[in-house]
Write an enzyme that holds these catalytic residues in place. Structure first.
Site, PDB file in Angstrom:
ATOM      1  N   ASN A  93       0.975  -1.068   0.073  1.00 39.56           N
ATOM      2  CA  ASN A  93       0.061  -0.081   0.034  1.00 39.56           C
ATOM      3  C   ASN A  93       0.922   0.995  -0.092  1.00 39.56           C
ATOM      4  O   ASN A  93       1.388   1.689   1.196  1.00 39.56           O
ATOM      5  CB  ASN A  93      -1.060  -0.015   1.361  1.00 39.56           C
ATOM      6  CG  ASN A  93      -2.056   1.091   1.349  1.00 39.56           C
ATOM      7  OD1 ASN A  93      -1.891   1.949   0.622  1.00 39.56           O
ATOM      8  ND2 ASN A  93      -2.715   0.985   2.337  1.00 39.56           N
ATOM      9  N   HIS A  96     -12.871   3.110  -0.025  1.00 37.86           N
ATOM     10  CA  HIS A  96     -12.897   1.978   1.026  1.00 37.86           C
ATOM     11  C   HIS A  96     -13.533   0.803   0.532  1.00 37.86           C
ATOM     12  O   HIS A  96     -14.344  -0.009   1.286  1.00 37.86           O
ATOM     13  CB  HIS A  96     -13.757   2.502   2.259  1.00 37.86           C
ATOM     14  CG  HIS A  96     -13.112   3.634   3.051  1.00 37.86           C
ATOM     15  ND1 HIS A  96     -13.516   4.525   3.601  1.00 37.86           N
ATOM     16  CD2 HIS A  96     -11.755   3.578   3.389  1.00 37.86           C
ATOM     17  CE1 HIS A  96     -13.055   5.396   4.245  1.00 37.86           C
ATOM     18  NE2 HIS A  96     -11.488   5.013   4.035  1.00 37.86           N
ATOM     19  N   GLU A 150     -14.216   0.009  15.123  1.00 37.97           N
ATOM     20  CA  GLU A 150     -13.976  -1.005  15.859  1.00 37.97           C
ATOM     21  C   GLU A 150     -13.675  -0.875  17.431  1.00 37.97           C
ATOM     22  O   GLU A 150     -13.749  -1.609  18.046  1.00 37.97           O
ATOM     23  CB  GLU A 150     -12.592  -1.757  15.418  1.00 37.97           C
ATOM     24  CG  GLU A 150     -12.804  -2.347  13.761  1.00 37.97           C
ATOM     25  CD  GLU A 150     -11.520  -2.689  13.006  1.00 37.97           C
ATOM     26  OE1 GLU A 150     -10.329  -2.948  13.999  1.00 37.97           O
ATOM     27  OE2 GLU A 150     -11.552  -2.693  11.981  1.00 37.97           O
ATOM     28  N   ASN A 151     -13.016   0.301  17.688  1.00 34.05           N
ATOM     29  CA  ASN A 151     -12.416   0.599  18.955  1.00 34.05           C
ATOM     30  C   ASN A 151     -13.449   1.451  19.708  1.00 34.05           C
ATOM     31  O   ASN A 151     -13.398   1.632  21.292  1.00 34.05           O
ATOM     32  CB  ASN A 151     -11.096   1.081  19.064  1.00 34.05           C
ATOM     33  CG  ASN A 151     -10.358   0.342  18.421  1.00 34.05           C
ATOM     34  OD1 ASN A 151     -10.068  -0.970  18.836  1.00 34.05           O
ATOM     35  ND2 ASN A 151      -9.675   0.643  17.312  1.00 34.05           N
ATOM     36  N   ARG A 171     -11.571  15.990   7.469  1.00 34.34           N
ATOM     37  CA  ARG A 171     -12.393  16.209   6.261  1.00 34.34           C
ATOM     38  C   ARG A 171     -13.568  16.680   6.609  1.00 34.34           C
ATOM     39  O   ARG A 171     -14.298  15.975   7.533  1.00 34.34           O
ATOM     40  CB  ARG A 171     -12.520  15.250   5.391  1.00 34.34           C
ATOM     41  CG  ARG A 171     -11.025  14.754   4.491  1.00 34.34           C
ATOM     42  CD  ARG A 171     -11.042  13.574   3.803  1.00 34.34           C
ATOM     43  NE  ARG A 171     -10.062  12.769   4.115  1.00 34.34           N
ATOM     44  CZ  ARG A 171     -10.099  11.359   3.744  1.00 34.34           C
ATOM     45  NH1 ARG A 171     -11.280  10.896   3.288  1.00 34.34           N
ATOM     46  NH2 ARG A 171      -8.939  10.754   4.080  1.00 34.34           N
ATOM     47  N   GLU A 184      -8.102  -5.232   4.910  1.00 34.72           N
ATOM     48  CA  GLU A 184      -8.031  -4.807   3.373  1.00 34.72           C
ATOM     49  C   GLU A 184      -7.031  -5.677   2.822  1.00 34.72           C
ATOM     50  O   GLU A 184      -6.719  -6.014   1.517  1.00 34.72           O
ATOM     51  CB  GLU A 184      -8.080  -3.394   3.563  1.00 34.72           C
ATOM     52  CG  GLU A 184      -9.087  -2.656   3.702  1.00 34.72           C
ATOM     53  CD  GLU A 184      -8.966  -1.211   3.960  1.00 34.72           C
ATOM     54  OE1 GLU A 184      -8.343  -0.981   5.025  1.00 34.72           O
ATOM     55  OE2 GLU A 184      -9.180  -0.222   3.014  1.00 34.72           O
ATOM     56  N   ARG A 189      -2.501  -1.829  -3.517  1.00 36.17           N
ATOM     57  CA  ARG A 189      -3.706  -1.179  -3.240  1.00 36.17           C
ATOM     58  C   ARG A 189      -3.638  -0.099  -4.108  1.00 36.17           C
ATOM     59  O   ARG A 189      -2.709   0.911  -4.268  1.00 36.17           O
ATOM     60  CB  ARG A 189      -4.004  -0.844  -1.908  1.00 36.17           C
ATOM     61  CG  ARG A 189      -4.962   0.284  -1.642  1.00 36.17           C
ATOM     62  CD  ARG A 189      -4.942   0.753  -0.519  1.00 36.17           C
ATOM     63  NE  ARG A 189      -6.039   1.694  -0.204  1.00 36.17           N
ATOM     64  CZ  ARG A 189      -6.271   2.805   0.543  1.00 36.17           C
ATOM     65  NH1 ARG A 189      -5.124   3.190   1.141  1.00 36.17           N
ATOM     66  NH2 ARG A 189      -7.299   3.701   0.590  1.00 36.17           N
ATOM     67  N   HIS A 215     -17.413   1.950   7.594  1.00 36.80           N
ATOM     68  CA  HIS A 215     -15.902   2.145   7.956  1.00 36.80           C
ATOM     69  C   HIS A 215     -15.610   3.534   8.306  1.00 36.80           C
ATOM     70  O   HIS A 215     -15.528   4.321   7.633  1.00 36.80           O
ATOM     71  CB  HIS A 215     -15.170   1.937   6.483  1.00 36.80           C
ATOM     72  CG  HIS A 215     -13.695   2.155   6.490  1.00 36.80           C
ATOM     73  ND1 HIS A 215     -13.118   0.781   6.286  1.00 36.80           N
ATOM     74  CD2 HIS A 215     -13.204   2.904   6.732  1.00 36.80           C
ATOM     75  CE1 HIS A 215     -11.648   1.118   6.385  1.00 36.80           C
ATOM     76  NE2 HIS A 215     -11.714   2.456   6.640  1.00 36.80           N
TER      77      HIS A 215
END
Ligand code: ADP
Length: 399
Positions: free
Chosen positions: A7, A180, A334-335, A241, A385, A91, A208
């Site tokens: 990546n 994504h 996730e966290n 962003r 990914e 990627r 995501h």
């Protein structure tokens, strides 16, 4: 078969080496600050001590050579010879309309990725540097490219077109592409396995939520809408962003603040989102910490961030005329139990019965955070990914 996944960014490069026979990661790592005399290589082999090196790495070809040196290193290495790498998967952020799935690299593919530089001026050139660096160091090894946009190429025209003069689309390819995709694809497949139901029968919203963030509406395993657009700026509020805003703000702010095109672009991409509203940080951990200590701007940033995710889930339930499950993934998804709770507790009208205890346990594991019998289920699925890129590369090379 061993597959090296790369990546490449403009000044960094992450890698992971997979053994596809037993589905294991042999090593992973990254090269940071490419272009500087203090570049850092961090290498983490699966069963050996980690290695870290600082030194001059001026371009990607040297970065890849360093990665190969690490993989073959007497102490920290995991391979006996470079020939043990059977293929490389890259990627690539933007595949435009040309790439609807992953492909093996050839001259035409490289030309097409270059044609897309306009649409992804920061990302696609970096990926091309990665491809060239592999060619220079490992001539003849097959390479595949896996695009962030490809999974969303199934969006129908009403979802991907902007209501602006069609000439912009015909002449300049102005449309929504979404990003994504590899992650949305992965977690939607895993969700079906977790739920024990065929993917073909599921209506999912996958969220995501990392530094960059996007939601996708997935019907029967196909993306029908997603919140990022022509670029990764549209949609949800993110770390730095803005996400969605009234486009009239752009010329208005440029006039009032005397900004150039590149200044307004930098403002919306790098100095907005959580960072701008909190005045503190783009990192959700720091936002939550400050909020819990009573910081009102951090609380406002969190509330705006959460609210916009919730609106997208509601919109996508409508877009799909139904919803079976919501999936959270990536750094924040996730966290952050707090973020998931804030989103889910106010979606009870959809039939989400949130399970507070499940939300707080089982960190890092695939799990369900709704109560048994909840009409709509909510899952947390760690994304992967790199594994998807390895899987696609493996499939292409085997053919
Ligand atoms: P990227 O988009 O760079 O791949 P990630 O998916 O790794 O990002 O997400 C990074 C973000 O995850 C960090 O900026 C941080 O805000 C968030 N994050 C990581 N751990 C936690 C945590 N325990 N609580 C809240 N947020 C977290």
């Amino acid at each position: 078969m061993n597959i090296l996944v790369i990546n490449a960014g403009s000044s960094s490069l992450k890698y992971q080496l997979f053994n596809m026979e037993n589905d294991s990661v042999l090593a992973k790592g990254k090269v940071e600050r490419i272009g500087m005399d203090t570049a850092i290589v961090t290498h983490e082999p699966a069963d050996k001590a980690e290695a870290r090196e600082v030194g001059e790495i001026l371009e990607h070809t040297t970065a890849i050579r360093k990665v190969l040196e690490m993989l073959l290193h007497a102490q920290h290495g995991v391979l006996g010879a470079i020939e043990e790498i059977d293929a490389v998967g890259h990627r690539v952020v933007h595949g435009g309309e040309a790439f609807k799935s992953s492909v093996l690299v050839d001259d035409e593919v490289k030309r097409e990725i270059k044609r897309l530089f306009d649409l992804a001026p920061l990302h696609n050139p970096a990926a091309m540097l990665g491809i060239a660096a592999v060619e220079a160091n490992m001539p003849g090894v097959p390479q595949a490219v896996v695009f962030d946009t490809a999974f969303h190429q199934t969006m129908p025209a009403p979802a991907y077109l902007y209501p602006v003069p069609m000439a912009l689309y015909r002449k300049h390819k102005v449309r929504r592409y979404g990003f994504h995709g590899t992650s949305h694809n992965y977690v939607s497949e895993r969700a079906a396995v977790f739920l024990g139901r065929p993917l073909e029968q599921l209506k999912l919203v996958t969220c995501h939520i990392g530094n960059g963030a996007s939601c996708a509406a997935i019907v029967g395993g196909r993306s029908v809408d997603t919140s990022m657009g022509m670029t990764p700026l549209e949609g949800l509020m993110m770390g730095t962003r803005s996400g969605d805003l009234d486009p009239a703000i752009v010329p208005y702010a440029m006039g009032k603040e005397d900004l150039t095109l590149s200044e307004i672009s930098s403002m919306l991409n790098k100095h907005s989102g959580l960072q701008a509203i909190s005045g503190l940080s783009s990192d959700m951990r720091e936002i939550v910490e400050a909020m819990e200590a009573g910081d009102r701007n951090a609380k406002l940033a969190f509330d705006m961030y959460e609210y916009r995710i919730r609106k997208y889930i509601g919109a996508y339930a409508a877009a799909m005329n139904g919803l079976d499950a919501v999936v959270f993934t990536a750094g924040v998804g996730e966290n952050s139990a707090l973020l998931r709770k804030a989103v889910c507790e106010q979606l009870s009208f959809l039939g989400i019965e949130f399970d507070e205890e499940a939300n707080l346990t089982g960190r890092g594991l695939e799990k369900r955070i709704t109560k048994p019998g909840s009409k709509v289920e909510v899952l947390v699925i760690p994304t992967n990914e790199e594994w998807m890129i390895a899987r696609d590369t493996y499939a292409l090379v085997k053919h």
